[in-house]
Design a protein around this motif. Structure first.
Motif, PDB file in Angstrom:
ATOM      1  N   SER A  57     -71.418  68.803 125.188  1.00 43.90           N
ATOM      2  CA  SER A  57     -72.347  68.166 124.344  1.00 43.90           C
ATOM      3  C   SER A  57     -73.616  69.030 124.102  1.00 43.90           C
ATOM      4  CB  SER A  57     -72.861  66.808 125.079  1.00 43.90           C
ATOM      5  OG  SER A  57     -73.242  66.996 125.993  1.00 43.90           O
ATOM      6  N   HIS A  58     -73.890  69.882 125.198  1.00 41.39           N
ATOM      7  CA  HIS A  58     -75.121  70.997 125.002  1.00 41.39           C
ATOM      8  C   HIS A  58     -74.813  72.023 124.167  1.00 41.39           C
ATOM      9  CE1 HIS A  58     -77.101  69.316 128.891  1.00 41.39           C
ATOM     10  NE2 HIS A  58     -76.684  68.470 128.301  1.00 41.39           N
ATOM     11  N   GLY A  59     -73.407  72.476 124.007  1.00 45.78           N
ATOM     12  CA  GLY A  59     -73.093  73.433 123.373  1.00 45.78           C
ATOM     13  C   GLY A  59     -73.088  75.098 124.095  1.00 45.78           C
ATOM     14  N   HIS A  60     -73.343  75.000 125.637  1.00 44.92           N
ATOM     15  CA  HIS A  60     -73.505  76.103 126.411  1.00 44.92           C
ATOM     16  C   HIS A  60     -72.680  75.915 127.592  1.00 44.92           C
ATOM     17  CE1 HIS A  60     -77.598  74.551 126.946  1.00 44.92           C
ATOM     18  NE2 HIS A  60     -76.956  73.952 127.956  1.00 44.92           N
ATOM     19  N   ALA A  61     -72.471  76.817 128.468  1.00 40.47           N
ATOM     20  CA  ALA A  61     -72.061  76.900 129.631  1.00 40.47           C
ATOM     21  C   ALA A  61     -73.034  76.484 130.575  1.00 40.47           C
ATOM     22  CB  ALA A  61     -71.246  78.173 130.059  1.00 40.47           C
ATOM     23  N   HIS A  62     -72.619  75.584 131.749  1.00 42.60           N
ATOM     24  CA  HIS A  62     -73.799  75.402 132.994  1.00 42.60           C
ATOM     25  C   HIS A  62     -73.093  76.294 134.093  1.00 42.60           C
ATOM     26  CE1 HIS A  62     -74.616  71.304 130.961  1.00 42.60           C
ATOM     27  NE2 HIS A  62     -75.451  72.385 130.544  1.00 42.60           N
ATOM     28  N   GLY A  63     -74.040  76.479 135.058  1.00 40.50           N
ATOM     29  CA  GLY A  63     -73.774  76.865 136.287  1.00 40.50           C
ATOM     30  C   GLY A  63     -73.836  78.667 136.422  1.00 40.50           C
ATOM     31  N   HIS A  91     -79.080  76.785 133.585  1.00 37.47           N
ATOM     32  CA  HIS A  91     -79.421  75.958 134.554  1.00 37.47           C
ATOM     33  C   HIS A  91     -80.408  75.050 134.288  1.00 37.47           C
ATOM     34  CE1 HIS A  91     -77.297  78.710 137.418  1.00 37.47           C
ATOM     35  NE2 HIS A  91     -77.625  79.500 136.681  1.00 37.47           N
ATOM     36  N   HIS A  92     -80.106  73.605 134.361  1.00 36.16           N
ATOM     37  CA  HIS A  92     -81.346  72.644 134.046  1.00 36.16           C
ATOM     38  C   HIS A  92     -80.701  71.280 134.223  1.00 36.16           C
ATOM     39  CE1 HIS A  92     -79.376  72.033 129.613  1.00 36.16           C
ATOM     40  NE2 HIS A  92     -78.442  72.590 130.633  1.00 36.16           N
TER      41      HIS A  92
HETATM   42 ZN    ZN Z   1     -76.874  72.330 129.121  1.00 34.49          ZN
END
Ligand code: ZN
Length: 164
Positions: free
Chosen positions: A152-158, A163-164
């Motif tokens: 849903s954000h269109g980017h990788a986390h971690g 980071h957010h």
């Molecule tokens: Zn995100």
């Protein structure tokens, strides 16, 4: 697991020009991206398809599939007095600013100042790597499916991602 649309991929890379001049490399931490979202240059993203953790690949990427062909129309010689007086002191080589594209109505380009010559400056809206074929040496570190949040954000986390 093999790299496909919506994979989150961590990889180490070294990138050089066709002449072998190093451009960049991952330092320490691998780079992480969400596959299929144009977060890496198109030619490298294509080369990643179907690869898995541990794979080492060399991708030779044409300028068109890297940072684009060099566009001579974006190399401009501009009189200094075209800029506001209080901005002129900042126009040293390496300074970057956004301004109109010379021919595409409504488009903005990031220009870099290359040189001052008397009452003129030479600026370029080309990416510094435009017109260059690039060679990527890549080692795939991890491949996993993106989470619902990441999609849903269109980017990788971690690690290596947002980071957010
Ligand atoms: Zn995100």
């Amino acid at each position: 697991m093999r790299i496909a649309k919506n994979s989150v991929v961590a990889f180490h890379y070294r990138v050089a020009t066709a002449d072998g001049e190093k451009v960049d490399e991952s330092a320490g931490e691998p780079l992480t991206y969400l596959h299929g979202k144009s977060q890496i240059v198109p030619g490298l993203e294509e080369a990643m398809i179907g690869k898995q953790a541990g794979d080492k690949i060399r991708a030779e990427v044409s300028p068109e599939k890297a940072y684009g062909a060099h566009d001579n129309d974006l190399d401009l010689r501009v009189p200094l007095d075209a800029f506001p007086a209080d901005a002129r002191d900042k126009l040293e080589p390496g300074f970057q600013f956004m301004a109109d594209h010379p021919s595409q109505e409504g488009a903005q380009v990031q220009y870099t100042v290359h040189k001052r010559e008397g009452d003129e400056i030479l600026i370029s809206g080309n990416h510094p790597l435009a017109g260059q074929a690039l060679i990527f040496d890549v080692e795939v570190v991890t491949v996993r499916a993106a989470t619902a949040d990441e999609l849903s954000h269109g980017h990788a986390h971690g690690p290596g991602g947002h980071h957010h």
